[in-house]
Design a protein around this motif. Structure first.
Motif, PDB file in Angstrom:
ATOM      1  N   THR A 215     -19.309  18.756  12.698  1.00  0.00           N
ATOM      2  CA  THR A 215     -19.083  18.984  11.264  1.00  0.00           C
ATOM      3  C   THR A 215     -20.338  18.833  10.401  1.00  0.00           C
ATOM      4  O   THR A 215     -20.329  19.184   9.235  1.00  0.00           O
ATOM      5  N   PHE A 216     -21.409  18.292  10.981  1.00  0.00           N
ATOM      6  CA  PHE A 216     -22.671  18.139  10.231  1.00  0.00           C
ATOM      7  C   PHE A 216     -23.603  19.324  10.445  1.00  0.00           C
ATOM      8  O   PHE A 216     -24.643  19.410   9.797  1.00  0.00           O
ATOM      9  N   CYS A 217     -23.259  20.230  11.370  1.00  0.00           N
ATOM     10  CA  CYS A 217     -24.273  21.130  11.930  1.00  0.00           C
ATOM     11  C   CYS A 217     -24.183  22.554  11.386  1.00  0.00           C
ATOM     12  O   CYS A 217     -23.146  23.212  11.504  1.00  0.00           O
TER      13      CYS A 217
ATOM     14  N   ALA B 148     -29.246  25.545  20.845  1.00  0.00           N
ATOM     15  CA  ALA B 148     -27.962  25.285  20.171  1.00  0.00           C
ATOM     16  C   ALA B 148     -26.847  25.890  21.006  1.00  0.00           C
ATOM     17  O   ALA B 148     -26.439  27.041  20.806  1.00  0.00           O
ATOM     18  N   VAL B 149     -26.389  25.136  21.989  1.00  0.00           N
ATOM     19  CA  VAL B 149     -25.330  25.609  22.892  1.00  0.00           C
ATOM     20  C   VAL B 149     -24.417  24.439  23.239  1.00  0.00           C
ATOM     21  O   VAL B 149     -24.805  23.282  23.096  1.00  0.00           O
ATOM     22  N   ARG B 150     -23.217  24.766  23.737  1.00  0.00           N
ATOM     23  CA  ARG B 150     -22.347  23.691  24.252  1.00  0.00           C
ATOM     24  C   ARG B 150     -22.982  23.076  25.501  1.00  0.00           C
ATOM     25  O   ARG B 150     -22.990  21.877  25.698  1.00  0.00           O
TER      26      ARG B 150
ATOM     27  N   LEU C 267     -25.627  10.969  21.487  1.00  0.00           N
ATOM     28  CA  LEU C 267     -24.206  10.609  21.358  1.00  0.00           C
ATOM     29  C   LEU C 267     -23.706  10.994  19.972  1.00  0.00           C
ATOM     30  O   LEU C 267     -22.522  11.163  19.746  1.00  0.00           O
ATOM     31  N   GLU C 268     -24.611  11.108  19.016  1.00  0.00           N
ATOM     32  CA  GLU C 268     -24.379  11.509  17.619  1.00  0.00           C
ATOM     33  C   GLU C 268     -23.697  10.438  16.774  1.00  0.00           C
ATOM     34  O   GLU C 268     -24.104  10.187  15.652  1.00  0.00           O
ATOM     35  N   ALA C 269     -22.621   9.850  17.284  1.00  0.00           N
ATOM     36  CA  ALA C 269     -21.868   8.878  16.474  1.00  0.00           C
ATOM     37  C   ALA C 269     -21.173   7.894  17.401  1.00  0.00           C
ATOM     38  O   ALA C 269     -21.037   8.149  18.601  1.00  0.00           O
TER      39      ALA C 269
HETATM   40  S1  SF4 Z   1     -23.362  21.207  19.960  1.00  0.00           S
HETATM   41 FE1  SF4 Z   1     -25.331  20.929  18.885  1.00  0.00          FE
HETATM   42  S2  SF4 Z   1     -25.882  22.948  18.062  1.00  0.00           S
HETATM   43 FE2  SF4 Z   1     -23.712  23.011  18.625  1.00  0.00          FE
HETATM   44  S3  SF4 Z   1     -22.602  22.557  16.723  1.00  0.00           S
HETATM   45 FE3  SF4 Z   1     -22.861  20.593  17.838  1.00  0.00          FE
HETATM   46  S4  SF4 Z   1     -24.809  19.726  17.076  1.00  0.00           S
HETATM   47 FE4  SF4 Z   1     -24.746  21.899  16.455  1.00  0.00          FE
END
Ligand code: SF4
Length: 363
Positions: A104-106, A147-149, A201-203
């Motif tokens: 949601t931040f991206c 920027a990929v899964r 881990l982001e969060a």
């Molecule tokens: S996986 Fe990475 S590039 Fe894709 S939406 Fe999430 S943060 Fe953004």
């Protein structure tokens, strides 16, 4: 595969520690400076819960706040556990935008209408040009971010080819960030000589459901296990200022500590137009400094690198971060937003009399 665990918070023990900030900081100092031991989970949660604006006066510091004392301690811990130097790194986006995930931040997510439009993969010559320019500036490591899964077979072959080319044409180490991995992919990346893999881990686990729904925190955790188990250096961090509580910041730092990461990128939310977090207020500079000191005190060995959003969150207090536990900066532009110029950052470091490792000759 080890099961992910969230560090237990003992509310009563944490509340007792918070009542006496001077005593808490002395205990933390004795662990980190005198005994060179990491701090306990309750101490980490208590540091997060402190009122950073409360007065905390010592013989050495006749005026000051809890935040001043935390930053001072974090700086001394950084110098003792790592070094005086600050490392600079530039990153290149191998593939921008069009990501199927919904973080949601991206602004690179295809789930939201943002200003970032999907771009094709960078060509071999574009990557080589970026690598040559980074090396000419003195970089010793080159990080390619996608920027990929996670990588499909076509992207894996691309990464392996580019890694071989950068190794053949430069002296730099190659680091990669390409999302969630399988065991076979981690093995192939290691065999190709990828030295470090970034996967944030982001969060905190308890906050992650508000960050993404298309993948789980546990999937991120499992990828970190694969990176470590296959012998690559772990680079993992997160984003603060997304609406998490200070306690959830401590939770994230403790979860990251499980992997003893070589490097921890600390990003600050830069609310991007079109994303679900577009209207969130950025963190205040003092709150951002509190997060920096907290991460340093929980992760004393790591290369704690200020990354995206630092200009928004820290504003004129960037230098306080560098004297409050940080020992790395991402310089130049981030993946989708513009940063300060490398020259501005190097001038700031020179003004602070902080030695620089990594990119040189930028003035
Ligand atoms: S996986 Fe990475 S590039 Fe894709 S939406 Fe999430 S943060 Fe953004």
């Amino acid at each position: 595969m080890p099961i992910a665990t969230t560090p237990i918070r003992d509310d009563a023990a944490v509340a007792a520690l918070v009542t006496d900030p001077a005593k808490l900081l002395t205990m933390v100092e004795e662990s980190l400076i005198d005994r060179r031991e990491t701090i306990s989970a309750d101490q980490a949660y208590a540091l997060a819960d402190l009122d950073i604006d409360a007065a905390l006066v010592t013989d050495e510091r006749p005026e000051g706040t809890v935040l001043d004392a935390m930053l001072d301690l974090a700086h001394r811990v950084r110098v003792l556990w790592t070094s005086e130097e600050v490392a600079l790194e530039s990153i290149v986006s191998g593939k921008t935008g069009g990501c199927p995930e919904d973080c949601t931040f991206c602004s690179q997510s295809s789930a939201f209408e943002t200003l970032v439009k999907p771009q094709p993969l960078l060509t071999e010559s574009e990557v080589l040009q970026a690598a040559a320019s980074a090396e000419a500036q003195g970089a010793t490591e080159f990080c390619i971010v996608y920027a990929v899964r996670g990588p499909d077979e076509r992207l894996m072959e691309n990464i392996l080819e580019l890694t071989a080319i950068v190794h053949a044409k430069t002296e730099m180490d190659v680091a990669v960030s390409a999302g969630i991995l399988t065991a076979d992919q981690a093995k192939r990346l290691k065999a190709a000589g990828v030295i470090k893999y970034n996967h944030n881990l982001e969060a905190a686990r308890s906050f992650f459901p508000q960050v993404a729904t298309t993948h789980t925190w546990e999937e991120r955790w499992e990828t970190l296990n694969l990176i470590r188990d296959h012998g690559m250096e772990v680079c993992t961090g997160g984003i603060v200022g997304m609406g998490e509580t200070p306690s959830q910041r401590a939770e994230l730092a403790l979860e990251l500590a499980e992997f003893r990461p070589t490097e921890t990128p600390l990003n600050f939310l830069n609310p991007r137009p079109g994303t679900p977090m577009a209207n969130r207020e950025p963190m205040s500079p003092r709150e951002a400094l509190h997060a920096i000191a907290l991460f340093r005190l929980v992760l004393p060995w790591t290369l704690l690198r200020l990354a995206g959003g630092r200009e928004i969150a820290l504003q004129d207090l960037q230098s306080a971060g560098l004297l409050g536990g940080v020992n790395g900066l991402i310089i130049g532009n981030y993946l989708t937003t513009l940063g300060r110029t490398p020259q501005e950052d190097v001038k700031m470091l020179k003004d602070l009399d902080i030695p620089v490792r990594g990119v040189q000759d930028l003035l």
